[in-house]
Write a protein that holds these residues in place. Structure first.
Motif, short mmCIF file in Angstrom:
data_model
loop_
_atom_site.label_atom_id
_atom_site.label_comp_id
_atom_site.label_asym_id
_atom_site.label_seq_id
_atom_site.Cartn_x
_atom_site.Cartn_y
_atom_site.Cartn_z
N VAL A 287 -15.20 -5.86 38.30
CA VAL A 287 -15.06 -4.40 38.19
C VAL A 287 -16.46 -3.79 38.30
N SER A 288 -16.52 -2.46 38.44
CA SER A 288 -17.81 -1.80 38.58
C SER A 288 -18.58 -1.83 37.26
N ARG A 289 -19.89 -1.58 37.32
CA ARG A 289 -20.67 -1.56 36.10
C ARG A 289 -20.28 -0.39 35.20
N THR A 290 -19.83 0.69 35.83
CA THR A 290 -19.33 1.82 35.03
C THR A 290 -18.08 1.41 34.25
N ALA A 291 -17.23 0.64 34.92
CA ALA A 291 -16.01 0.18 34.24
C ALA A 291 -16.36 -0.74 33.08
N VAL A 292 -17.37 -1.59 33.28
CA VAL A 292 -17.81 -2.46 32.18
C VAL A 292 -18.24 -1.60 31.00
N TRP A 293 -19.03 -0.57 31.31
CA TRP A 293 -19.54 0.30 30.26
C TRP A 293 -18.40 0.99 29.49
N LEU B 268 -31.67 -5.56 29.40
CA LEU B 268 -31.09 -6.88 29.13
C LEU B 268 -29.56 -6.93 29.23
N GLY B 269 -28.95 -5.76 29.10
CA GLY B 269 -27.48 -5.75 29.16
C GLY B 269 -26.86 -5.54 27.79
N TYR B 270 -25.82 -6.28 27.47
CA TYR B 270 -25.09 -6.09 26.22
C TYR B 270 -25.11 -7.35 25.39
N ARG B 271 -25.15 -7.16 24.06
CA ARG B 271 -24.96 -8.34 23.21
C ARG B 271 -24.10 -7.95 22.00
#
Lengths: 320, 320
Positions: free
Chosen positions: B28-34, B53-56
């Motif tokens: 999925v898109s990065r917006t969808a991940v968000w 770094l992204g998400y943790r």
């Protein structure tokens, strides 16, 4: 088929119609005609059978219709919404469902017949077709939950006053809310309530009045304990008039109660009661109690004077 | 999708995963991940986001399971039948339906999340996923209807004692049944009852405990009035342990009540109350009353000493 048979008999206005003729018109066997006649009798029709002449209609159950009822209603708050049913399991169940869906105070549910009418203490209530008033009414009182038992006494007062006025019969209240003529029960009251914390959400006032039942509606052993208005007075009563009379009286007493509290209702109840000042036996969930009922407490409980002189309130019991 | 995302983050045990990597794996898109990350946060996950770094995953909501709960239950009458739901409108509604279908006393309904949790006076109750105890319990008490308000006080006593023991926090009862820490509410109790005449058919004891909610679960203006056990104590609590502890305490107090009546419950309530002996304002259906609460009446009503020296019982009011 049964409706057709009833219509045929009614057409003849009390004249005999032979079984043969009926079987020909309805295109069924004579045995089938006889079976349907029996069914009609169960529904409240009174039919005379003669081996030679056939059948004739003596009496048919009257019907409660909006046309018969609405012009008689004098109430402003109660019975402004009326739902009539031919046959229901129990008017209480229908009322409860309607109340949960938000039906307003005063909504009235009437049925010609209940298949599983309910009485106090999980008992069943005999509700044959077209012979009684089988009704439930939705109330939304603003009293706190602990006062709910006052409403059951209020209902008994209103019903007793209405029936005395409409029938001229000597009717008394047996604690808490049975109406009696000469010791025999003519009506039953069942209040079911739903509350959120100390706030009543709704109360369903169930009333069964044995108006035009005849001896044959009862079993032999019931006849010692119950009676209908018709059996007691010797005449048939108009059920619509009884409903309208009860609602009018209920509205008056209920309004009085809202304005002045329980005190005037208590006085009325005590005046109409046949349970006071006589030794009695009460079967409570905790066991049997004996004593003399001397009046009602503020809570609506029965005040029982025990042998040792103490007076205790009794909330829930069966008076034997 | 959300479950998959949560599983991916949990796999990494607190390490960062880049948004790009997540978007590739989940396709999925990065917006969808968000957007899904935001949803997880709403469900109780605590996720740290870094542009670089992204998400943790910092914290994930715990789950109440039969495996976590049943071994902790020490009760013999309550909670012998437990129904767990992930998401419900309100555990009260489910309990009521089950009660009408004949579910036995002690049946327990738990949900991870309520979509329309109900509080007193028709208010809503915040029940975010995995963060609290949102439960309803079916009782079938043999007490007369007018004593029902005693049960709401009993519930407050049992819950207060259990939470004090389990958390060590200084918790008091605000009349009738709110539990407070330093004036801020940590739990709510809602009893709904159904009666036939003076006989209770069932009582649904609804309890909401704000166990592991964080500041961000509340709106700004709620933070003056409410608090969670976690916010008050600084540690996360095991919700299964809290449920088991409450049931154990409830069973003990309820049994005491059955055996000895309301007197011992009243003493416990009065000892834990923070509402007594201080001037207060009560908003009743009839208007505002001012006075000093001095204790509880036998009926469960609050005894309010008025300015003129009279003491009156108050059944239903909001203490402001």
């Amino acid at each position: 088929m049964r409706e057709q048979l009833a219509a045929l008999l009614e057409e003849k206005q009390g004249e005999y119609v032979s079984g043969e003729q009926l079987s020909r018109i309805l295109n069924v066997s004579r045995t089938a005609v006889w079976k349907h006649i029996r069914k009609l009798e169960e529904e409240g029709y009174k039919i005379e059978a003669s081996r030679k002449l056939g059948y004739r209609l003596v009496d048919s159950p009257d019907q409660i219709t909006l046309t018969s009822l609405l012009p008689r209603l004098t109430t402003v708050r109660l019975g402004r919404s009326v739902k009539l049913f031919d046959e229901v399991d129990s008017t209480q169940n229908i009322a409860q469902k309607l109340a949960e869906e938000g039906a307003p105070e005063g909504t009235l549910i009437l049925a010609e017949r209940q298949l599983s009418g309910r009485g106090r203490m999980g008992r069943s209530w005999l509700s044959p077709k077209g012979r009684g008033v089988w009704m439930s009414m939705i109330l939304r009182p603003t009293i706190p939950l602990p006062y709910t038992p006052q409403l059951t006494l209020l209902t008994a007062v209103a019903l007793c006053r209405a029936l005395r006025r409409l029938t001229g019969l000597e009717i008394g209240i047996k604690w808490p809310n049975d109406l009696l003529i000469d010791g025999r029960k003519i009506s039953g009251i069942l209040l079911e309530s739903s509350a959120e914390e100390e706030r009543l959400r709704h109360v369903i006032v169930g009333v069964g009045i044995s108006v035009n039942l005849d001896k044959q509606h009862y079993t032999e052993d019931m006849l010692d304990r119950v009676i209908s208005l018709k059996m007691a007075a010797g005449i048939t009563f108009d059920r619509s008039e009884i409903i309208a009379g009860f609602l009018a009286e209920f509205e008056a007493v209920y309004t009085l109660y809202e304005q002045e509290g329980f005190a005037p209702v208590r006085s009325l109840w005590e005046a109409l009661s046949v349970s006071l000042h006589k030794p009695c036996k009460l079967t409570t969930p905790q066991g049997i109690m004996e004593g003399i009922p001397v009046g009602l407490a503020d809570s609506g409980a029965l005040l029982l004077k025990l042998e040792d002189g103490d007076t205790v309130p009794v909330f829930s019991a069966e008076m034997g």
